[in-house]
Design a protein around this motif. Sequence first.
Motif, PDB file in Angstrom:
ATOM      1  N   PRO A  80      25.415  58.325  53.078  1.00  0.00           N
ATOM      2  CA  PRO A  80      25.172  58.263  51.624  1.00  0.00           C
ATOM      3  C   PRO A  80      24.068  57.270  51.268  1.00  0.00           C
ATOM      4  O   PRO A  80      23.388  57.447  50.256  1.00  0.00           O
ATOM      5  CB  PRO A  80      26.522  57.832  51.061  1.00  0.00           C
ATOM      6  N   VAL A  81      23.891  56.230  52.102  1.00  0.00           N
ATOM      7  CA  VAL A  81      22.852  55.244  51.812  1.00  0.00           C
ATOM      8  C   VAL A  81      21.469  55.872  51.950  1.00  0.00           C
ATOM      9  O   VAL A  81      20.598  55.686  51.086  1.00  0.00           O
ATOM     10  CB  VAL A  81      22.997  54.027  52.754  1.00  0.00           C
ATOM     11  N   PHE A  82      21.264  56.637  53.014  1.00  0.00           N
ATOM     12  CA  PHE A  82      19.968  57.290  53.204  1.00  0.00           C
ATOM     13  C   PHE A  82      19.682  58.287  52.094  1.00  0.00           C
ATOM     14  O   PHE A  82      18.552  58.358  51.583  1.00  0.00           O
ATOM     15  CB  PHE A  82      19.946  58.002  54.565  1.00  0.00           C
ATOM     16  N   LEU A  83      20.674  59.060  51.696  1.00  0.00           N
ATOM     17  CA  LEU A  83      20.476  60.027  50.618  1.00  0.00           C
ATOM     18  C   LEU A  83      20.180  59.319  49.297  1.00  0.00           C
ATOM     19  O   LEU A  83      19.395  59.821  48.482  1.00  0.00           O
ATOM     20  CB  LEU A  83      21.716  60.911  50.481  1.00  0.00           C
ATOM     21  N   THR A  84      20.765  58.136  49.096  1.00  0.00           N
ATOM     22  CA  THR A  84      20.455  57.353  47.896  1.00  0.00           C
ATOM     23  C   THR A  84      19.008  56.879  47.922  1.00  0.00           C
ATOM     24  O   THR A  84      18.297  56.945  46.906  1.00  0.00           O
ATOM     25  CB  THR A  84      21.401  56.151  47.791  1.00  0.00           C
ATOM     26  N   PHE A  85      18.561  56.392  49.071  1.00  0.00           N
ATOM     27  CA  PHE A  85      17.160  55.985  49.206  1.00  0.00           C
ATOM     28  C   PHE A  85      16.224  57.158  48.921  1.00  0.00           C
ATOM     29  O   PHE A  85      15.196  57.001  48.245  1.00  0.00           O
ATOM     30  CB  PHE A  85      16.898  55.461  50.618  1.00  0.00           C
ATOM     31  N   TYR A  86      16.586  58.319  49.436  1.00  0.00           N
ATOM     32  CA  TYR A  86      15.741  59.504  49.252  1.00  0.00           C
ATOM     33  C   TYR A  86      15.663  59.891  47.779  1.00  0.00           C
ATOM     34  O   TYR A  86      14.591  60.185  47.253  1.00  0.00           O
ATOM     35  CB  TYR A  86      16.314  60.664  50.082  1.00  0.00           C
ATOM     36  N   LYS A  87      16.821  59.885  47.116  1.00  0.00           N
ATOM     37  CA  LYS A  87      16.853  60.245  45.693  1.00  0.00           C
ATOM     38  C   LYS A  87      16.049  59.255  44.871  1.00  0.00           C
ATOM     39  O   LYS A  87      15.269  59.650  43.984  1.00  0.00           O
ATOM     40  CB  LYS A  87      18.300  60.286  45.216  1.00  0.00           C
ATOM     41  N   ASN A  88      16.204  57.962  45.144  1.00  0.00           N
ATOM     42  CA  ASN A  88      15.457  56.947  44.397  1.00  0.00           C
ATOM     43  C   ASN A  88      13.958  57.104  44.597  1.00  0.00           C
ATOM     44  O   ASN A  88      13.174  56.957  43.647  1.00  0.00           O
ATOM     45  CB  ASN A  88      15.894  55.552  44.839  1.00  0.00           C
TER      46      ASN A  88
END
Length: 293
Positions: A80-88
């Motif tokens: 979920p951390v990587f997907l959050t970075f990607y979305k941001n």
Amino acid sequence: MNTVNTALPVKSRLSEAKARRKKGWVPYLLLGIILFFLLFPVYWILVTSLHNNSELMQLPPKWFPLHATLASYADILKSPVFLTFYKNTLLVAAGATFLCIFVSIFAGYALSRFRFKGSNLLTLLFLSAQMFPTVTLVIGLYSQYQTLHLLNTLYVLILASTSASLPFSIMLMRTFFNGISRELEEAAEIDGASRFKTLFMIIVPLSKPGIMAIGIYTFLIAWDDFLFGMTLVSDIGKRTLSPGLSLTYLGEYSANWSGATAAAAAATIPLLIAFMFLQRYMVEGLTAGGVKE
């Protein structure tokens, strides 16, 4: 005698052709060497992402993935951390691109069409802004955004990336507007069109290559940003890819090189798509803008 005289030019031409062929492979050799140094880091990232971390510590290093695995890619896609970075990063890059295009159109048009006191000085200031490295602006931007209570938000990253792209973008749009005949605007004015209608109905469509160029330029800068994301944001949930990956996968005492390279490879996908499909617009915009000036 005639046979000897005609044979000499033929031999000389053959020798010249051989000399040209010998020299012809030199540029290709140099290009091959340059291409090797440019592509080898990309190859090594892909190879590292297909290894386990235990295999990466072995000496001598394995230059080819004999036992390739996609476990690192599966891990980052479930993180979920990587997907959050990607979305941001997508939000920041899209927001900065839209804001930079919007401001550059109005600012470039004003510098191109209006002559007012201090316009030349303002143009010089935009040009001089490109001379300073970004790192010299961070302290001033940090204190300014702190006063505005914008730190640790995505808005601060959008504004920072936009400010880094604006000087070049404004000057490029000014160049495009200078190359468009003023007679088109005069004809539209005679027909009763307002200044804003003339700008968006006539001038902007003729400047599409320049708009595409500054859009791609701003998107790449915002997507690849590390400095602003590291200094202006400390909340892990608001970080973008470059600073987020460096802090998540690379620590002081341990490093997940396989995961870091897999995340880096996944992070370059939008850049590759933009390069493959929009490269000609970038080149067209930059070259057309340079000629019209």
